[in-house]
Design a protein around this motif. Structure first.
Motif, PDB file in Angstrom:
ATOM      1  N   ALA A 245      43.191  68.581  58.567  1.00  0.00           N
ATOM      2  CA  ALA A 245      42.797  68.314  59.963  1.00  0.00           C
ATOM      3  C   ALA A 245      43.995  68.247  60.897  1.00  0.00           C
ATOM      4  O   ALA A 245      45.083  67.842  60.491  1.00  0.00           O
ATOM      5  N   SER A 246      43.788  68.638  62.139  1.00  0.00           N
ATOM      6  CA  SER A 246      44.818  68.361  63.140  1.00  0.00           C
ATOM      7  C   SER A 246      44.696  66.888  63.559  1.00  0.00           C
ATOM      8  O   SER A 246      43.621  66.290  63.446  1.00  0.00           O
TER       9      SER A 246
ATOM     10  N   ILE B 102      34.645  54.763  55.344  1.00  0.00           N
ATOM     11  CA  ILE B 102      34.151  56.131  55.530  1.00  0.00           C
ATOM     12  C   ILE B 102      35.002  57.032  54.632  1.00  0.00           C
ATOM     13  O   ILE B 102      36.189  57.264  54.902  1.00  0.00           O
ATOM     14  N   THR B 103      34.370  57.520  53.579  1.00  0.00           N
ATOM     15  CA  THR B 103      35.111  58.306  52.592  1.00  0.00           C
ATOM     16  C   THR B 103      34.987  59.804  52.902  1.00  0.00           C
ATOM     17  O   THR B 103      34.159  60.212  53.719  1.00  0.00           O
TER      18      THR B 103
ATOM     19  N   ASP C  71      43.407  60.050  54.275  1.00  0.00           N
ATOM     20  CA  ASP C  71      43.901  61.163  53.443  1.00  0.00           C
ATOM     21  C   ASP C  71      42.756  62.061  52.998  1.00  0.00           C
ATOM     22  O   ASP C  71      42.843  63.290  53.091  1.00  0.00           O
ATOM     23  N   ALA C  72      41.676  61.422  52.532  1.00  0.00           N
ATOM     24  CA  ALA C  72      40.524  62.218  52.066  1.00  0.00           C
ATOM     25  C   ALA C  72      39.847  62.910  53.248  1.00  0.00           C
ATOM     26  O   ALA C  72      39.509  64.098  53.173  1.00  0.00           O
TER      27      ALA C  72
ATOM     28  N   SER D  72      41.034  63.844  56.085  1.00  0.00           N
ATOM     29  CA  SER D  72      41.780  64.914  56.746  1.00  0.00           C
ATOM     30  C   SER D  72      41.740  66.215  55.944  1.00  0.00           C
ATOM     31  O   SER D  72      42.124  67.265  56.447  1.00  0.00           O
ATOM     32  N   GLN D  73      41.247  66.152  54.721  1.00  0.00           N
ATOM     33  CA  GLN D  73      41.022  67.394  53.953  1.00  0.00           C
ATOM     34  C   GLN D  73      39.713  68.080  54.354  1.00  0.00           C
ATOM     35  O   GLN D  73      39.476  69.230  54.002  1.00  0.00           O
ATOM     36  N   VAL D  74      38.850  67.351  55.030  1.00  0.00           N
ATOM     37  CA  VAL D  74      37.503  67.865  55.333  1.00  0.00           C
ATOM     38  C   VAL D  74      37.301  68.098  56.833  1.00  0.00           C
ATOM     39  O   VAL D  74      36.700  69.089  57.247  1.00  0.00           O
ATOM     40  N   ALA D  75      37.822  67.157  57.634  1.00  0.00           N
ATOM     41  CA  ALA D  75      37.598  67.214  59.084  1.00  0.00           C
ATOM     42  C   ALA D  75      38.451  68.301  59.723  1.00  0.00           C
ATOM     43  O   ALA D  75      39.456  68.737  59.159  1.00  0.00           O
ATOM     44  N   ALA D  76      38.033  68.716  60.937  1.00  0.00           N
ATOM     45  CA  ALA D  76      38.868  69.653  61.704  1.00  0.00           C
ATOM     46  C   ALA D  76      39.953  68.876  62.449  1.00  0.00           C
ATOM     47  O   ALA D  76      41.067  69.364  62.638  1.00  0.00           O
TER      48      ALA D  76
END
Ligand code: NDP
Length: 286
Positions: free
Chosen positions: A6-7, A218-219, A249-250, A252-256
């Motif tokens: 994610a940015s 919030i995972t 950390d988790a 930011s691997q999924v969100a934009a």
């Protein structure tokens, strides 16, 4: 899991943009002989409150906003505090009045908040201003949720037509944030401690705002790939460091895009307080 990174939506940087704009408005007011002024009342010696009040005073000084810090012992009576609020309501040098919460148990916070003139309620918590917010009117809206919207806007996130989920329904953060998103034409869902299938609801969010007060609740698997995540939570982790409500950390691997803690919504809250103070000064002298 998607490998997206994610940015970062930096409240620190966006706050600086807000201050740059405010500086121009303050200069324009000065040209008209008007000096915006903020009075902050601190009752007692709560260390966290002292830090918050100090941050507000420092920012006022940096911007050239007149800052009046009024310290009172925690033995002050409710009547005397109400009298002080009345005095500040009548003080022409003061455009914003903020009584730092929490207050000692013998003083009703609701009574004090309602005693501040709605025109000087730069915290946006007076019932009149909350009513105005419900109607989508007025200038003085609560600072933290206003900061969330400012972050979305200045990042260029489109709100209209999006599914927005707000986790938390407090009067100061969750509910006003939901209303602000609704005014901006999002389709809004508000979650709380009794929400069934919180993870499922969160996964429907294009815009997810977490305002719960539970570290990393919030995972990553609760986030829709490509979502925008704003983390309002401020919690102390086991190591003593500040952490948000979102597992950064988790997520930011999924969100934009995602806002960090610290350096996210926190700095925006103060920026919006300054913005409300300038708005109150403008309205008082229009
Ligand atoms: P409150 O405690 O007033 O509200 C918390 C909300 O979270 C409540 O609505 C509660 O539900 C909900 N909640 C609690 N547990 C769960 C759960 N397991 N699942 C879903 N919802 C849950 O907190 P605030 O709104 O005042 O603050 C929220 C967070 O934001 C805190 O960490 C606070 O420190 C931070 N904060 C940050 C600011 C900033 O400047 N960055 C400013 C203000 C707050 P229910 O209503 O059912 O009890």
């Amino acid at each position: 899991m998607a490998t997206m990174t994610a940015s970062i939506i930096s409240g620190k940087e966006i706050g600086q943009q807000v201050y740059a704009d405010l500086q121009k408005e303050i200069s324009a007011l000065r040209d008209r002989g008007i000096n915006p002024g903020l009075a902050v009342v601190l009752v007692g010696e709560d260390p966290a409150s002292q830090v918050y009040v100090g941050q507000k005073e420092k920012k006022c000084n940096e911007l050239g906003i007149l800052s009046k810090k009024i310290l009172k012992p925690d033995t002050i009576s409710e009547a005397d505090l109400l009298a002080l609020v009345d005095e500040l309501n009548a003080d022409d040098e003061v455009h914003g009045v903020l009584v730092q919460l929490p207050l000692p148990d013998h003083i009703s916070e609701t009574k004090i908040m309602a005693a501040v003139s709605p025109n000087k309620d730069v915290d946006g918590t007076h019932p009149v201003n909350l009513g105005m917010l419900m109607m989508g009117m007025g200038d003085l809206w609560p600072c933290t949720p206003a900061g969330v919207i400012e972050m979305l806007d200045r990042t260029g996130v489109e709100i209209a037509g999006k599914n927005a989920v707000v986790v938390g329904r407090s009067n100061t953060v969750g509910k006003p944030c939901a209303l602000m998103l609704l005014h901006r034409h999002a389709t809004v869902t508000v979650c709380h401690s009794k929400t069934a299938d919180l993870a499922g609801v969160c996964r429907s969010a294009d815009i997810l705002v977490a305002a719960v007060g539970r570290a990393k609740m919030i995972t990553g698997d609760m986030i829709k790939p490509g979502a925008v995540v704003i983390d309002v939570g401020i919690n102390r982790g086991e190591d003593g460091k500040l952490v948000g409500d979102v597992d950064f950390d988790a997520a930011s691997q999924v969100a934009a895009a995602i806002s960090p803690v610290p350096g996210g919504v926190g700095p925006m809250t103060i920026a919006m307080l300054m913005s409300n103070t300038v708005a109150a000064a403008k309205a008082a002298t229009a």
